[in-house]
Each structure stands twice: as structure tokens, then as C-alpha cells.
Design an enzyme around this catalytic site. Structure first.
Site, short mmCIF file in Angstrom:
data_model
loop_
_atom_site.label_atom_id
_atom_site.label_comp_id
_atom_site.label_asym_id
_atom_site.label_seq_id
_atom_site.Cartn_x
_atom_site.Cartn_y
_atom_site.Cartn_z
N GLY A 10 0.83 -1.20 0.00
CA GLY A 10 0.00 0.00 0.00
C GLY A 10 0.86 1.26 0.00
CG PHE A 11 0.26 6.11 0.48
CD1 PHE A 11 1.38 6.72 -0.08
CD2 PHE A 11 -0.42 6.77 1.49
CE1 PHE A 11 1.80 7.97 0.36
CE2 PHE A 11 -0.01 8.00 1.94
CZ PHE A 11 1.11 8.61 1.38
CB ILE A 12 1.41 4.20 4.88
CG1 ILE A 12 0.52 5.43 4.69
CG2 ILE A 12 2.35 4.40 6.08
CD1 ILE A 12 -0.42 5.74 5.85
CG ASP A 31 -0.89 -5.54 -0.03
OD1 ASP A 31 -1.95 -5.58 -0.68
OD2 ASP A 31 -0.41 -4.49 0.42
N GLY A 36 -3.40 -1.85 -2.51
CA GLY A 36 -1.96 -1.84 -2.74
C GLY A 36 -1.67 -2.30 -4.16
CG LEU A 76 0.97 -0.08 8.08
CD1 LEU A 76 2.03 -0.85 8.84
CD2 LEU A 76 1.64 0.85 7.10
CE1 TYR A 149 -10.60 2.43 7.97
CE2 TYR A 149 -10.74 4.74 8.61
CZ TYR A 149 -9.98 3.64 8.25
OH TYR A 149 -8.61 3.74 8.20
CE LYS A 153 -7.91 0.99 10.64
NZ LYS A 153 -6.68 0.18 10.69
#
Ligand code: UDP
Length: 321
Positions: A10-12, A31, A36, A76, A149, A153
């Protein structure tokens, strides 16, 4: 060290993996490539210190095997992005809760340390900006799917803290605030890649609502550096920490900055977010973190300015367009 990074494509995640490899570590990634991409990891895909398992974190037996082999786990993997959350109300809860529970269970079984990334979304409609970690969760009604969401979380955080208390699991919870930078996709609603792409193609820059809503944007490299520093701090285990920039900016100002820096002819237009999202959307007026806790722990201050970030994201999209 040998790291397992869930969501490492993914991005991070991909920035985190890149940095861990640079520092001489071995990194295994799991992943499902839902948001991603292999493109994100292309620069180290063939590195001998990198390996990738394409699978979901709902696959517990695989996860157990991976966790067992690792010295440390960065978790993540999640369903992310307002657009994706609204389009996938079931996955946003099942993957984000059951997947995280799988990670915690496996880490507890093999006594592995773990860092779990959570979100500023948790603070919801709380008006007491800046948010300190012990601020109340103020979320909206269940018919606004966005809040699923935040709820998922929040459950992850409760579970992690429960595992810390009852099973002695060494876990750190980090709430990320609007992380931006190269590789962030414009496909899931995130504002900066959308504005940059709109500016570069001379299309209208679409500000939702009045544009008076605020956010604080931080460079993904600042975030990744901080995550790696945090896991070395004993005092961080069992804690919940905000991580982000404390420089608040309105979305209108952001649009103006992107337009100016790009030299674009785009018009800034004010639109109803329903153009992009369905009924389940509700915006948050202000969002800013109190970062004194992470500052005290690791001396965190973001290195990159918003202008630096915009230029870098612009460069990334220019090369791709
Ligand atoms: N936003 C906007 N135009 C867009 C996409 C987003 O004005 O094309 C706004 C959105 O309504 C929100 C802010 O930008 O107020 C940040 O949105 P994003 O989805 O990036 O993150 P989050 O809402 O989770 O902070």
C-alpha cells in the site's frame, strides 16, 4: 531484523518497507493487492531482503506462519479511503476487525511485538480540536456508512489494549492523521492526489462543501521514520499515540496552494460531495492532532512542509500522466 508488514504494497506500507530494507532488514509482506499494488514495490520487488505473499489477513493459517518467522510485525493492512469504505460496508468491518484480531492472536501466540496503525477518523465529530489521545470518540449514526470504519478501528484498539492487558502482548497503537506523499492513489477519495491530478490535467479542482473544513497533512516519510523510532521505545508499548502534523489548513487553502504551485489553469469549484460519494458520506469540520505525546517520546516534528509535499506528489503524478 526480520519484519512482517501487513499491507506492505500500500501507500504507507511500501514506504515503510523501503525504509526497513534500506536499514538492512529483511521484510516479508502480506498484501491482497486490493488497494496496494506491485507498482508501489517495484523498486525492491527483486531485492533478496524482500518477499511477498499475496493473500488476505483473513487467512489465519498463513498469517500464523508469517508471524512465527518474524521478529516484529507492523500491521497496516486495512480497507482504507472514504470512497472504498462507503462502497464496501461489509469488508470495512470484517477485514478491519477480524483481520486485526487474527494478527493480534498470532502475535500473542508467538509472543511477537506488534505496531498497529489506527486512524484519526476515530475522533469523528468531536469538536475539541486539537484531539489528545484520551478525547472522546464522537461518531454519527449507523445509516452513515462512513462511521463503520471509525467503529471498526475503535474495536481494533479495544482488542489490542485487551491483548496488552490480558495476554501481555507488546503492542503499540498509532493513530495516523492525513498522511500524504508519492504513491497515494487518487482512486479512493483522498484529497491531495485528487487535487494534484486535477491541477495537472487542467480539470476543475473539486472542493467539497464550503472548503472551510480543515485537515493537517504530513509526509509519509515523516510518518515512517516515526514508526521505526517508536518500536524501539519500551514506553510506547501499551500506549495509543497520535501521529501527524499539527499545522491545520482549510481545504480551500489547500486547493489554492495546489493550483499556485502547479501553475495550473484549473478552476477551483465548490461541489456537493454526493457527486463522488453515495448517501453514507458525512464530512468532519475540523481535524487536528495534539502531538505532544509522540513529541515527548521520540522528539517527533515533521521535517517536510506542505509545499514540499505538494511538489513531490506533483512530480510523482507528472511522471505517470
Ligand atoms: N475533499 C474535497 N475534494 C475532493 C476530495 C476530498 O474537498 O475531491 C475533502 C473532503 O471532503 C475532506 C477533506 O478533503 O473534508 C479530506 O478528505 P480525505 O478523503 O482525503 O480525508 P479525510 O476526510 O479522511 O480526512
Amino acid at each position: 531484523m526480520k519484519f512482517l508488514v501487513t499491507g506492505g504494497c500500500g501507500f504507507i506500507g511500501s514506504h515503510l518497507v523501503e525504509k526497513l530494507i534500506e536499514e538492512g532488514n529483511y521484510v516479508e509482506v502480506i498484501d491482497d493487492l486490493s488497494t496496494g499494488s506491485l507498482d508501489n514495490v517495484s523498486s525492491f520487488l527483486n531485492n533478496s531482503n524482500f518477499s511477498l505473499v499475496i493473500d488476505t489477513i483473513l487467512n489465519y493459517p498463513i498469517l500464523e506462519e508469517l508471524v512465527k518467522k518474524a521478529d516484529f510485525v507492523f500491521h497496516l493492512a486495512a480497507v482504507v479511503g472514504v470512497k472504498r469504505v462507503l462502497e464496501n460496508p461489509i469488508d470495512s468491518i470484517v477485514i478491519n476487525v477480524e483481520g486485526t484480531h487474527n494478527i493480534l492472536k498470532a502475535c500473542a501466540k508467538f509472543n511477537k511485538r506488534v505496531l498497529l496503525t489506527s486512524t484519526s477518523e476515530i475522533y469523528g465529530k468531536n469538536k475539541n480540536v486539537p484531539f489528545s489521545e484520551d478525547a472522546d470518540i464522537v461518531i454519527g449514526t449507523t445509516t452513515k456508512k462512513r462511521w463503520g470504519y471509525a467503529c471498526a478501528k475503535a474495536l481494533d484498539e479495544f482488542l489490542a489494549l485487551g491483548y496488552f492487558e490480558k495476554k501481555g502482548l507488546p503492542v503499540i497503537i498509532v493513530r495516523l492523521f492525513n498522511t500524504v506523499g508519492p504513491r497515494q492513489s487518487d482512486r479512493y477519495g483522498m484529497v491531495l492526489p485528487r487535487f494534484v491530478k486535477q491541477a495537472l490535467t487542467n480539470s476543475p479542482i473539486t472542493v467539497f462543501g464550503s472548503g472551510n473544513q480543515t485537515r493537517c497533512f504530513v509526509h509519509v516519510k515523516d510518518v515512517v521514520d516515526a514508526l521505526i523510532k517508536l518500536i524501539k521505545k519500551e514506553e510506547a508499548y501499551g500506549e495509543v499515540l497520535n501521529l501527524g502534523s499539527d499545522k491545520e489548513i482549510t481545504i480551500r487553502e489547500l486547493a489554492e496552494m495546489v493550483k499556485k504551485i502547479s501553475g495550473s489553469n484549473s478552476q477551483i469549484i465548490y461541489v456537493n460531495p454526493k457527486d463522488l460519494y453515495n448517501e453514507g458520506f458525512e464530512d468532519m469540520e475540523r481535524r487536528a492532532p495534539d502531538i505532544s505525546k509522540v513529541k515527548k517520546l521520540i522528539g517527533f516534528t515533521p521535517k517536510y512542509t506542505l509545499e514540499d509535499i505538494i511538489r513531490e506528489v506533483m512530480e510523482y503524478y507528472r511522471n505517470r500522466l
